[in-house]
Motif scaffolding. Structure first.
Motif, PDB file in Angstrom:
ATOM      1  N   SER A 131      32.543  38.799  34.761  1.00 23.23           N
ATOM      2  CA  SER A 131      33.619  37.876  35.098  1.00 23.23           C
ATOM      3  C   SER A 131      34.045  38.219  36.514  1.00 23.23           C
ATOM      4  O   SER A 131      34.581  39.291  36.766  1.00 23.23           O
ATOM      5  N   ASP A 148      43.743  42.645  35.560  1.00 24.95           N
ATOM      6  CA  ASP A 148      44.574  42.119  36.644  1.00 24.95           C
ATOM      7  C   ASP A 148      46.055  42.361  36.385  1.00 24.95           C
ATOM      8  O   ASP A 148      46.820  42.620  37.329  1.00 24.95           O
ATOM      9  N   ARG A 177      39.487  40.636  31.944  1.00 24.87           N
ATOM     10  CA  ARG A 177      39.867  40.525  33.351  1.00 24.87           C
ATOM     11  C   ARG A 177      41.361  40.253  33.490  1.00 24.87           C
ATOM     12  O   ARG A 177      42.005  40.784  34.391  1.00 24.87           O
ATOM     13  N   VAL A 201      34.775  47.967  36.463  1.00 21.86           N
ATOM     14  CA  VAL A 201      35.835  47.236  37.146  1.00 21.86           C
ATOM     15  C   VAL A 201      35.654  47.426  38.643  1.00 21.86           C
ATOM     16  O   VAL A 201      35.400  48.538  39.113  1.00 21.86           O
ATOM     17  N   SER A 247      41.724  42.287  41.300  1.00 19.88           N
ATOM     18  CA  SER A 247      40.358  42.763  41.068  1.00 19.88           C
ATOM     19  C   SER A 247      39.339  41.733  41.529  1.00 19.88           C
ATOM     20  O   SER A 247      39.599  40.539  41.546  1.00 19.88           O
ATOM     21  N   THR A 271      35.205  38.717  28.232  1.00 18.08           N
ATOM     22  CA  THR A 271      35.284  39.211  29.607  1.00 18.08           C
ATOM     23  C   THR A 271      36.432  38.557  30.367  1.00 18.08           C
ATOM     24  O   THR A 271      37.089  39.223  31.184  1.00 18.08           O
ATOM     25  N   ASP A 272      36.719  37.289  30.130  1.00 16.12           N
ATOM     26  CA  ASP A 272      37.855  36.646  30.787  1.00 16.12           C
ATOM     27  C   ASP A 272      39.172  37.260  30.320  1.00 16.12           C
ATOM     28  O   ASP A 272      40.083  37.495  31.124  1.00 16.12           O
ATOM     29  N   GLY A 298      36.547  41.571  39.898  1.00 11.61           N
ATOM     30  CA  GLY A 298      35.971  41.169  38.629  1.00 11.61           C
ATOM     31  C   GLY A 298      35.620  42.380  37.801  1.00 11.61           C
ATOM     32  O   GLY A 298      35.945  43.507  38.152  1.00 11.61           O
TER      33      GLY A 298
END
Length: 178
Positions: free
Chosen positions: A115, A85, A81, A141, A98, A77-78, A100
């Motif tokens: 995230s 982004d 993200r 998102v 974003s 998830t990181d 997250g």
């Protein structure tokens, strides 16, 4: 003495100019509200398309990730993200635009991982894990509306400061054979 010009309805030209000025004073705020709303809604539609595309990109990336069941979902998830982004930065919304994202999947034991501040909504459930049922991944998102639109109608009572745009995409999981 000066002669006053009179139109066909019996009004002087001075009176006509006063009426035109009064109409301009009355209609100008209405025309500004209409113009601002057209611009703001156009920007919101573009923002919705960008959020939808970002969720599709992230869902596609997760759907082809091998070893999703055994991998650390927080790392995934990181990484997602960061991808989202980067997409938003390239779209012109700035770095880390974003709020997250949320990842849900039915691979292995399944689960839901977030995230950032993308809260769980009333999303429909993913397909049940049964024999023959497809394994699926879903990415949600979230983007604040102020990032997309300048909020120029706030002075007229249409405030977007607490609004969020959500993009949801569900793909079948293709990362590994069942």
């Amino acid at each position: 003495m000066r002669a006053t010009k009179i139109d066909s309805m019996g009004r002087s030209l001075r009176t006509q100019r006063g009426i035109v000025a009064f109409e301009a004073i009355v209609w100008l705020p209405i025309l500004l509200i209409v113009l601002f709303s057209i611009v703001e809604m156009g920007l919101m539609l573009v923002g919705v398309m960008h959020v939808s595309m970002a969720s599709r990109i992230a869902a596609r990336e997760v759907s082809i990730t091998s070893g999703l069941a055994s991998a650390s979902s927080s790392v995934i998830t990181d990484d997602l993200r960061e991808t989202v982004d980067l997409y938003f930065e390239n779209a012109g919304y700035g770095p880390s635009a974003s709020l997250g994202l949320r990842l849900q999947h039915t691979v292995g034991a399944g689960g839901s991982f977030a995230s950032g501040e993308c809260e769980a909504e009333s999303d429909p459930p993913l397909p049940e894990i049964m024999t023959g049922a497809p394994r699926a991944v879903r990415v949600v998102v979230c983007l604040p509306a102020e990032v997309v639109s300048p909020n120029c109608l706030a002075q007229f009572g249409f405030d977007l400061s607490n609004c969020r745009i959500h993009g949801v995409t569900t793909f079948p999981y293709l990362g590994e054979s069942p």
